[in-house]
Design an enzyme around this catalytic site. Structure first.
Site, PDB file in Angstrom:
ATOM      1  N   CYS A   1     -53.268   1.308 -14.164  1.00  0.00           N
ATOM      2  CA  CYS A   1     -52.192   2.115 -14.713  1.00  0.00           C
ATOM      3  C   CYS A   1     -51.913   1.649 -16.133  1.00  0.00           C
ATOM      4  O   CYS A   1     -52.607   0.806 -16.683  1.00  0.00           O
ATOM      5  CB  CYS A   1     -50.937   1.983 -13.856  1.00  0.00           C
TER       6      CYS A   1
ATOM      7  N   GLY B   1     -70.356  -6.592 -13.632  1.00  0.00           N
ATOM      8  CA  GLY B   1     -70.811  -7.974 -13.481  1.00  0.00           C
ATOM      9  C   GLY B   1     -70.246  -8.912 -14.524  1.00  0.00           C
ATOM     10  O   GLY B   1     -70.693 -10.059 -14.640  1.00  0.00           O
TER      11      GLY B   1
END
Length: 480
Positions: A2, A346
């Site tokens: 958000c 990653g």
């Protein structure tokens, strides 16, 4: 994921609406405000609405709904107000332990608010400290009890948070642009080892006790495998469709293999020029792991079109960051077409397990190497994470980073250096991660593939160097 914002000072009610509108792309599912002691939740809040309100403290929130019926914020519990950008991975355990009134359709932020309220006895700071010591989470939030306000982010800085101040005002937000747009010029990213208390920066002593120890390499591998599987599992839990930034390197392939074993509905997304190294490896790796792969084939016109917007998003005239940012932007743009809202990355593996080539230069001075690894981990928030967050959020999706789980961080600090890098000429590095990856199903040709930075493996850096930065306006921007 958000967007949050807040301001203390004159014209707060006027400025907060500008701030939440500036963050609309971070939360297209709704927005809410706290002004003058009142909470307003509506997609129709406008400037005229705030003109009738006067307040010296205001909060705002933009919602990106990912799981269930996430509720618009700000949230209120008794006298405590919260705006939060948080994913709490151990919320079920906490709900049970502290007998919270959480229900399945509630949001993580409501659990966070209830925990703060649980520990609150009139001292908001102590309640926040006790709460963040027990949550396993990525977060940035502001909490206010009518007297004091506290702004804090997670210890690694996975969730972004910026702040600024002048003589009589203080503002914070998930993105710099929200603060720029209300007239502040000197903007800083909040160091994750600090917090804001009533407009002042203070040091935080996070609870980072490490109790791990290993007798041999095999036991360390087994522990790492347990931690990385748990980390991926909790970051995909409850999400219907997962995307993965996929380069065909060992880090993203390990996450892909674990998703496959967990029967996760995951799609791999990769970006590169035609016949680029990452594109070719990604195709081979995806086929070997047996997961669907989608490709964004880029060309000079793509880079020319989006280089300037991405520079504006990352707010940093840095060619390396631009190359990596463009790679993440194009890949998340591709994923957005499938309505993906959670994208795995990653990021963090190289800082934890000595993946960068420069680390081998300090192999013969272990103390200096340890110092550099710690420095890189402590600065990953502004070197990499904030860049990746903003470019993916412009495509309306949340980036989650399994390698930066607190258990994996503690594990990486507990193992000997030679489990990561074994000589000053070590061109592979990350040995324990690579060996564990092979055991977890990553094909050998990927598990021991030498590292190739995203901007190089995708071919984007070559386009930037040979074409784009020679053209206007880039030639002037990068002339210094």
């Amino acid at each position: 994921m958000c967007g949050i914002a807040g301001i203390y000072g004159k014209e707060s009610s006027k400025h907060i609406i500008t701030m939440v509108n500036s963050l609309k792309y971070r939360g297209p599912d709704g927005k809410g405000l706290y002004i003058n002691g009142q909470i307003f939740k509506s997609n129709d809040i406008d400037k005229e609405f705030t003109n009738i309100l006067n307040s010296n403290f205001a909060l705002g929130h933009n919602l990106l709904s990912i799981v269930g019926e996430n509720r618009l914020q700000p949230l209120k519990f008794n006298n405590i107000i919260l705006v939060s950008n948080a994913e709490i991975y151990n919320y079920k355990y906490l709900v049970k332990k502290y007998n919270l009134s959480y229900e399945d359709y509630y949001s993580d932020s409501e659990v966070l608010l209830e925990l703060i309220n649980y520990f609150y006895t009139g001292n908001l700071l102590e309640a926040v400290k006790k709460t963040i010591n027990i949550i396993d989470a990525d977060y940035a939030f502001c909490v206010y009890d009518g007297i004091d306000y506290i702004v804090v982010r997670d210890p690694v800085g996975v969730k972004p948070l910026y702040y600024s101040y002048d003589d009589d005002s203080f503002a914070f937000a998930s993105e710099k642009v929200a603060i720029y747009n209300i007239g502040f010029s000197n903007i800083f990213d909040l160091n994750p080892r600090t917090y804001i208390f009533n407009g002042k920066i203070n040091q935080f002593n996070h609870n980072n006790r490490n109790t791990l120890s290993f007798n041999d390499y095999d036991s360390a591998i087994n522990e790492f495998k347990k931690f990385i599987v748990e980390s991926v599992s909790k970051r995909v839990s409850g999400v219907d469709n997962i995307g993965l930034l996929f380069s065909g390197g060992v880090d993203s392939s390990l996450i892909a293999s674990i998703c496959k074993q967990l029967n996760v509905d995951v799609t791999l997304y990769t970006t590169g020029t035609k016949n680029s190294q990452d594109l070719n490896y990604a195709k081979k790796a995806a086929k070997s792991i047996d997961l669907p792969l989608k490709e964004y084939i880029i060309n000079v016109d793509d880079v020319r079109k989006y280089a300037l917007p991405v520079l504006e998003y990352i707010d940093d005239i840095n060619l390396m960051k631009l190359g990596v940012g463009l790679t993440a932007f194009f890949t998340s743009k591709l994923a957005s077409k499938d309505n993906i809202k959670v994208l795995l990355s990653g990021q963090g593996a190289d800082e934890l397990f000595a993946g960068y080539n420069r680390y081998k230069n300090k192999y013969d001075t272990p103390d200096k190497l340890e110092e550099e690894l710690l420095h890189d981990l402590e600065n990953i928030y502004h070197v990499n994470l904030e860049r990746d967050d903003t470019v993916t959020m412009h495509n309306h999706m949340e980036l989650r980073v399994p390698f930066l789980d607190k258990n994996i961080i503690n594990f990486s600090k507990s193992i000997p250096l030679n489990y990561k890098i074994n000589s000053s000429t070590d061109n592979i590095r990350k040995h324990i991660l690579r060996d564990a990856s092979l055991q977890l199903g990553v094909p050998e040709f990927i598990a021991y593939r030498p590292k190739k930075a995203a901007q190089y493996g995708s071919g984007i850096h070559k386009i930037l160097i040979k074409k784009i930065i020679k053209e206007s306006p880039y030639n002037e921007l990068f002339s210094n």
